[in-house]
Design a protein around this motif. Sequence first.
Motif, short mmCIF file in Angstrom:
data_model
loop_
_atom_site.label_atom_id
_atom_site.label_comp_id
_atom_site.label_asym_id
_atom_site.label_seq_id
_atom_site.Cartn_x
_atom_site.Cartn_y
_atom_site.Cartn_z
N GLU A 118 0.84 -1.21 0.00
CA GLU A 118 0.00 0.00 0.00
C GLU A 118 0.87 1.26 0.00
O GLU A 118 0.59 2.22 -0.74
CB GLU A 118 -0.93 0.00 1.22
CG GLU A 118 -1.82 1.23 1.35
CD GLU A 118 -2.86 1.34 0.26
OE1 GLU A 118 -3.35 2.46 0.03
OE2 GLU A 118 -3.20 0.31 -0.36
N GLN B 214 0.95 4.00 -2.94
CA GLN B 214 0.69 5.42 -2.64
C GLN B 214 1.85 6.28 -3.12
O GLN B 214 1.64 7.36 -3.69
CB GLN B 214 0.48 5.61 -1.13
CG GLN B 214 -0.75 4.95 -0.55
CD GLN B 214 -2.02 5.76 -0.76
OE1 GLN B 214 -1.98 6.86 -1.31
NE2 GLN B 214 -3.14 5.22 -0.32
N HIS C 65 1.74 6.76 -6.72
CA HIS C 65 0.45 7.33 -7.17
C HIS C 65 -0.33 6.37 -8.07
O HIS C 65 -0.86 6.77 -9.10
CB HIS C 65 0.67 8.66 -7.89
CG HIS C 65 1.44 9.66 -7.09
ND1 HIS C 65 0.93 10.27 -5.96
CD2 HIS C 65 2.72 10.13 -7.24
CE1 HIS C 65 1.85 11.09 -5.46
NE2 HIS C 65 2.93 11.02 -6.20
N LYS D 274 -5.19 1.93 -2.18
CA LYS D 274 -4.60 1.65 -3.48
C LYS D 274 -4.48 0.15 -3.74
O LYS D 274 -4.58 -0.31 -4.87
CB LYS D 274 -3.21 2.30 -3.57
CG LYS D 274 -3.20 3.81 -3.43
CD LYS D 274 -3.78 4.49 -4.66
CE LYS D 274 -3.62 6.00 -4.60
NZ LYS D 274 -4.14 6.68 -5.80
#
Length: 587
Positions: A48, A52, A55, A214
């Motif tokens: 994760e 992140q 992006h 994400k």
Amino acid sequence: MKQNRGKKQKTPKKELQPKPVREISAAKRRLFSAITFSLPVLFLVILETALQLFHYGGNRALFVSTPDESSVYYGINTEAGRRYFFWGNFVPTPRKDLFLKKKPPNGYRIFVLGGSTTAGFPYGNNVTFTRILQRRLADTFPNRRIEVVNTAFTAINSYALADFMDEILAQQPDALLIYAGHNEFYGALGVASAESIGRIYGVVKTYLKLQKLKTFLLLRDAINGIRKRISGSSENNLNVDDPLATEMSRIVKEREIPLGSRLYDSGKKQFQSNLHDILKKSQNAHVPVIISDLISNARDQKPFVSIQSETLPSAEGVFEQARMLEGDGNYDKARTAYYEAKDLDALRFRASEEFNEIIHRLAAEFSIPLVPMKTVFEKASPHGLIGNNLVVDHLHPNIDGYFLMADAFYNTMRREKLISADWPGQYIKPVSYYRQNWGFTKLDSTYAALTIAHLKGGWPFKESGANLSLYEFNPSTKEDSIVLNILKTGQSTLELGHVELAGFYEQHGDWRRAFDEYRALIYTVPCLDVFYEPTVNLLVSNQQYEQVLALLYDALKYNESFFIYKWIGQMNLSLNYTERGIFFLEK
């Protein structure tokens, strides 16, 4: 004895004793269990964090700095629609509305929620009812910075609107306006939509919360990729990848939803639950809400799908009965029959009157003002029958209809004394003034007309066959050619079309028509200098100094930039208003 001589005696083997098993302490067992459990958790945390950091999936926040990071404005994120559209290739784009990152002391900020009608379909950003409303309010309160922010997207429903609420409330709204309800079945995540994940309300709400992770997006995208490889095309809708198909034909999964069926009731429950959540959050945040009931083209749009059952008449039969009642001059009964036929239409692009009942009931429960939009449109229609006089297709208003919507919201806000207890009469102009002087040209009407021709060239307006409306259209004017290029290629926009047409008129010495095109662009994005600059240059080169001043003074209601102040100062000096010119140049 001799036989044993010379042979060694075998020594008996020692019996092997099992080693005692050392018992693991309870503390170590707990440690090993914790490590075993923590490894996958640690892996997910690292994954994760990495997603992140890089992006993954992009920024899907509702509001982003616009047009760039250095801007003083927030705008609606063009990627926000991806939160709700993922099975197909279509992602709707938002309106071009901006608001200041730092709310000014004299500011009054309104957010508007809805679907394609609120977004102004089939027109551009200059003909949304929200843009009309903003200009009227800015004129009424010249000392206030009025911001009307349209968060609408095409083909979204109450799931998306409820999902927007936390982000909207974080931006210090002074009021919310809502016009929504037609997309509950086929809008993204709706119970009968091709962009659906199921019909269970709690599952959909959980899915929307998980989207903030994400890792969840990565898993969802992987599953979607596998599904597409296996199926080759959408198993739900054969039009999903057809380049000639309209979004209206791509979004439908269930084509028959009888009135009162389980699926129909699921759509009603979904709308009521989400709308209740929206109103409850607004109430808790002490933000006033104004909500409108819904209008449809009941008179001139025949039912798309007519089915008959033991308990219900056919939609087509009731529609023909309405036609006969109208022909006999029995308009009240005809109106009732037209609405009944619309409600019996099993293809649920138009909200039934039961959805209006939900809106009225929740407005009463939360004691919020209701805009009686259906009554307003009926009063503006011959014999009270809403049809093609105000609606371009099955439910989207024409330009007169959008001005009517803006007027209805304006009058309700005035009645409820929002913004101020005193609405100064000397600044209030009738809606007819705005209709006659609006930033709207033939290019806008041509764009709308050809967009609707394309919509009606496909399903469900036409049962079968390729949608060739754009390919069979023969342009006869400059506006026709520009619009056809925009819609066929997708490589241009309506805004660029206005720029091209303004340049064309300038080259031919017609500065007034060039000005009309630039004014339409200013009405599209009134907060930025980008369209004021060519407009000012055009007017100055044609020595229209008083018109420049009028334009720039009006601009101050939306855009207090260095460019605007500089040009106001220079124009005042040019007209020998020295003191006033110096005042603005010093600002």
